[in-house]
Design a protein around this motif. Structure first.
Motif, PDB file in Angstrom:
ATOM      1  N   THR A 135       0.859  -1.111  -0.113  1.00 17.34           N
ATOM      2  CA  THR A 135       0.057   0.012  -0.062  1.00 17.34           C
ATOM      3  C   THR A 135       0.957   1.292   0.054  1.00 17.34           C
ATOM      4  OG1 THR A 135       0.006   0.015   2.319  1.00 17.34           O
ATOM      5  CG2 THR A 135      -1.661  -1.048   1.406  1.00 17.34           C
ATOM      6  N   LEU A 136       0.304   2.452  -0.190  1.00 16.61           N
ATOM      7  CA  LEU A 136       1.093   3.490  -0.175  1.00 16.61           C
ATOM      8  C   LEU A 136       2.033   3.814   0.832  1.00 16.61           C
ATOM      9  CD1 LEU A 136      -0.959   6.062  -2.484  1.00 16.61           C
ATOM     10  CD2 LEU A 136       1.433   5.474  -2.690  1.00 16.61           C
ATOM     11  N   LEU A 137       1.243   3.737   2.220  1.00 14.48           N
ATOM     12  CA  LEU A 137       2.108   3.823   3.371  1.00 14.48           C
ATOM     13  C   LEU A 137       3.195   2.685   3.465  1.00 14.48           C
ATOM     14  CD1 LEU A 137       2.710   5.518   5.738  1.00 14.48           C
ATOM     15  CD2 LEU A 137       0.754   3.979   7.034  1.00 14.48           C
ATOM     16  N   PRO A 147      11.848  -3.805  -6.602  1.00 15.52           N
ATOM     17  CA  PRO A 147      10.839  -3.183  -7.505  1.00 15.52           C
ATOM     18  C   PRO A 147       9.863  -2.644  -6.658  1.00 15.52           C
ATOM     19  CG  PRO A 147      10.200  -5.548  -7.007  1.00 15.52           C
ATOM     20  CD  PRO A 147      11.584  -5.190  -6.149  1.00 15.52           C
ATOM     21  N   TYR A 148       9.835  -2.587  -5.384  1.00 14.38           N
ATOM     22  CA  TYR A 148       8.502  -2.222  -4.504  1.00 14.38           C
ATOM     23  C   TYR A 148       8.214  -0.729  -4.662  1.00 14.38           C
ATOM     24  CZ  TYR A 148      10.011  -6.600  -2.559  1.00 14.38           C
ATOM     25  OH  TYR A 148      10.335  -8.123  -2.349  1.00 14.38           O
ATOM     26  N   LYS A 149       8.886   0.099  -4.810  1.00 15.92           N
ATOM     27  CA  LYS A 149       8.425   1.611  -4.843  1.00 15.92           C
ATOM     28  C   LYS A 149       8.749   2.388  -6.158  1.00 15.92           C
ATOM     29  CE  LYS A 149      10.061   3.562  -0.881  1.00 15.92           C
ATOM     30  NZ  LYS A 149      10.703   3.852   0.447  1.00 15.92           N
ATOM     31  N   GLY A 153       5.742   6.684  -6.401  1.00  8.65           N
ATOM     32  CA  GLY A 153       5.709   8.097  -5.522  1.00  8.65           C
ATOM     33  C   GLY A 153       4.555   9.001  -6.204  1.00  8.65           C
ATOM     34  N   PRO A 154       4.456  10.053  -5.322  1.00  7.66           N
ATOM     35  CA  PRO A 154       5.021  10.332  -4.112  1.00  7.66           C
ATOM     36  C   PRO A 154       4.361   9.483  -3.115  1.00  7.66           C
ATOM     37  CG  PRO A 154       3.434  12.035  -4.945  1.00  7.66           C
ATOM     38  CD  PRO A 154       3.423  11.107  -6.085  1.00  7.66           C
TER      39      PRO A 154
END
Ligand SMILES: Cc1ncc(COP(=O)(O)O)c(C=O)c1O
Length: 419
Positions: A135-137, A147-149, A153-154
């Motif tokens: 999830t975003l948080l 590969p996760y982020k 973003g942001p």
């Protein structure tokens, strides 16, 4: 696979081009009838194995009664009983409360929500190499970009990363603690930090174990500055590390604990357990979710707790861990590429380096070993900041014979991949 590729997005990865047909204990059979020994456990979800009869029976029984009301609309007993039993198993000499969600990332999000609501502070400190969900948080807290982020973003603001202790890669406990203090100097005043979140053993990050002295120093730092300590036990919890929760081995208690994965033996359930006064801070309606704490998943989780007691799976986790470590150390004697065998309880991994050189993590060899293992009928999982770690998450219910068969296949896969 062609239909999968046509219908599903590429971002939904798949480690192996295999489709499961059925599974039992620590074995899986694919749609072509090939048998596999499962050392992956559905990524740490199957400490009690595939289709444990007690869990299947409990879920069937629940299915015949009711399978959804939404707990916030109409309550049901298994939810409350599960909360009571988990509270009793969570360390800390203080009153506790617990509630349920569906995924690990959701539990992490909720722990941060509670920490923010109760401290009235915003910032959260997490650790490099840590993994806390998609999830975003969860992504913001995760300490690994690709590969996760990458491209997502942001991210939510006010998340800071410190170093996780990792002596093999040159980060001592003192270095890691200094990096937290540096955050207070460089980025955020301690009085604005709501929580420090860490995995007792980094899961996706590479099975690096946080030594008890690190947790104890963080506890002291948190107490000094009024910060809450969150143990993310999504991967370590439910007996994987030889105790029900890994943080039982810290000698100090976290304020909040997140659990998921093996707690319900494969049914989607996660939990936040923590200090009662902290847990009571969000307003009624601020916590929960439509499916959160589904009755089938609660029934499964209660059965998981019974199975742990009846089959003494915590003892098994320790003996299995010792057995795995001994056999993997013997493999390391024959294969200089294996430069570390480590773990806690049955959460065990090997780390591979080119020519045994600690400056050259070897993700390619790691991939080759996993591929060779699959051909021989063993499902392995890699992990690690550098993708050069093979982690073992075999069901704790697996027999010694099956464990040895899997380890022999791992040895053969290593031999084939290195020659
Ligand atoms: C420590 C930790 N936290 C959170 C998560 C996210 O859990 P989920 O994939 O159920 O959202 C994971 C998943 O691997 C995890 O290992």
């Amino acid at each position: 696979m062609a239909r999968r590729r046509a219908a599903l997005p590429a971002g939904l990865g798949q480690t192996y081009e295999v489709f499961a047909a059925r599974a039992e204990g620590a074995e899986i059979w694919d749609v072509e009838g090939k048998r596999y020994i499962d050392f992956a456990g559905g990524i740490a979800v199957l400490n009690t194995g595939h289709r444990h009869p007690k869990i299947v029976e409990a879920v069937k029984k629940q299915l015949d009664l009711y399978h959804h009301t939404c707990f916030q609309v109409l309550a049901y007993e298994p939810y409350v009983e599960l909360a009571e039993r988990l509270i009793a198993l969570t360390p800390g000499d203080f009153a506790k409360k617990a509630y349920f969600l569906s995924s690990g990332a959701e539990a992490v999000e909720n722990a941060v929500k509670i920490a923010r609501a109760s401290t009235q502070r915003q910032a959260v400190i997490a650790f490099g190499g840590g993994f806390h969900g998609r999830t975003l948080l969860g992504m913001a807290l995760t300490g690994k970009v690709a590969p996760y982020k990458a491209g997502f973003g942001p991210f939510p603001a006010e998340i800071y990363h410190a170093e996780f202790p990792n002596p093999l890669h040159g980060v001592s406990v003192a270095d890691a603690l200094r990096s937290v203090e540096h955050l207070f100097k460089y980025d955020v005043e301690a009085s604005r930090v709501a929580a420090i979140i860490l995995e007792p053993v980094q899961g996706e990050g590479g099975f690096y174990v946080a030594p008890p002295e690190f947790a104890q120093a963080l506890r002291a730092l948190c107490d000094k500055h009024g910060i809450l300590l969150i143990a993310d036990e999504v991967q370590t919890g439910a007996g994987r590390t030889g105790t029900w929760l890994a943080c039982e081995q810290w000698g100090v208690a976290p304020d909040l604990v997140t659990m998921a994965k093996s707690m319900a033996g494969g049914f989607p359930l996660s939990a936040v357990i923590g200090k009662a006064d902290i847990m009571d801070k969000p307003l009624p309606g601020g916590l929960g979710g439509t499916y959160a704490g589904n009755p089938l998943a609660c029934a499964a989780a209660l059965a998981v707790l019974d199975v742990f007691e009846e089959e003494k799976l915590l003892d098994r986790s320790n003996t299995m861990g010792q057995h795995l470590t001994t056999r993997l150390r013997a493999l390391a004697e024959q294969h200089p590429e294996i430069q570390d065998v480590r773990g806690l309880g049955a959460m065990v991994a090997i780390e591979l380096f080119k020519d045994g050189d600690l400056h050259q993590p070897d993700p390619d060899l790691t991939k080759r070993v996993c591929a060779e293992a699959l051909q021989r009928g063993l499902v392995l999982l890699s992990c690690g900041l550098y993708g050069n770690v093979i982690r073992i998450l075999v069901p704790l219910t697996a027999s010694d014979a099956l464990l040895d068969e899997g380890l022999t296949l791992l040895g053969e896969a290593l031999q084939a991949a290195t020659s």
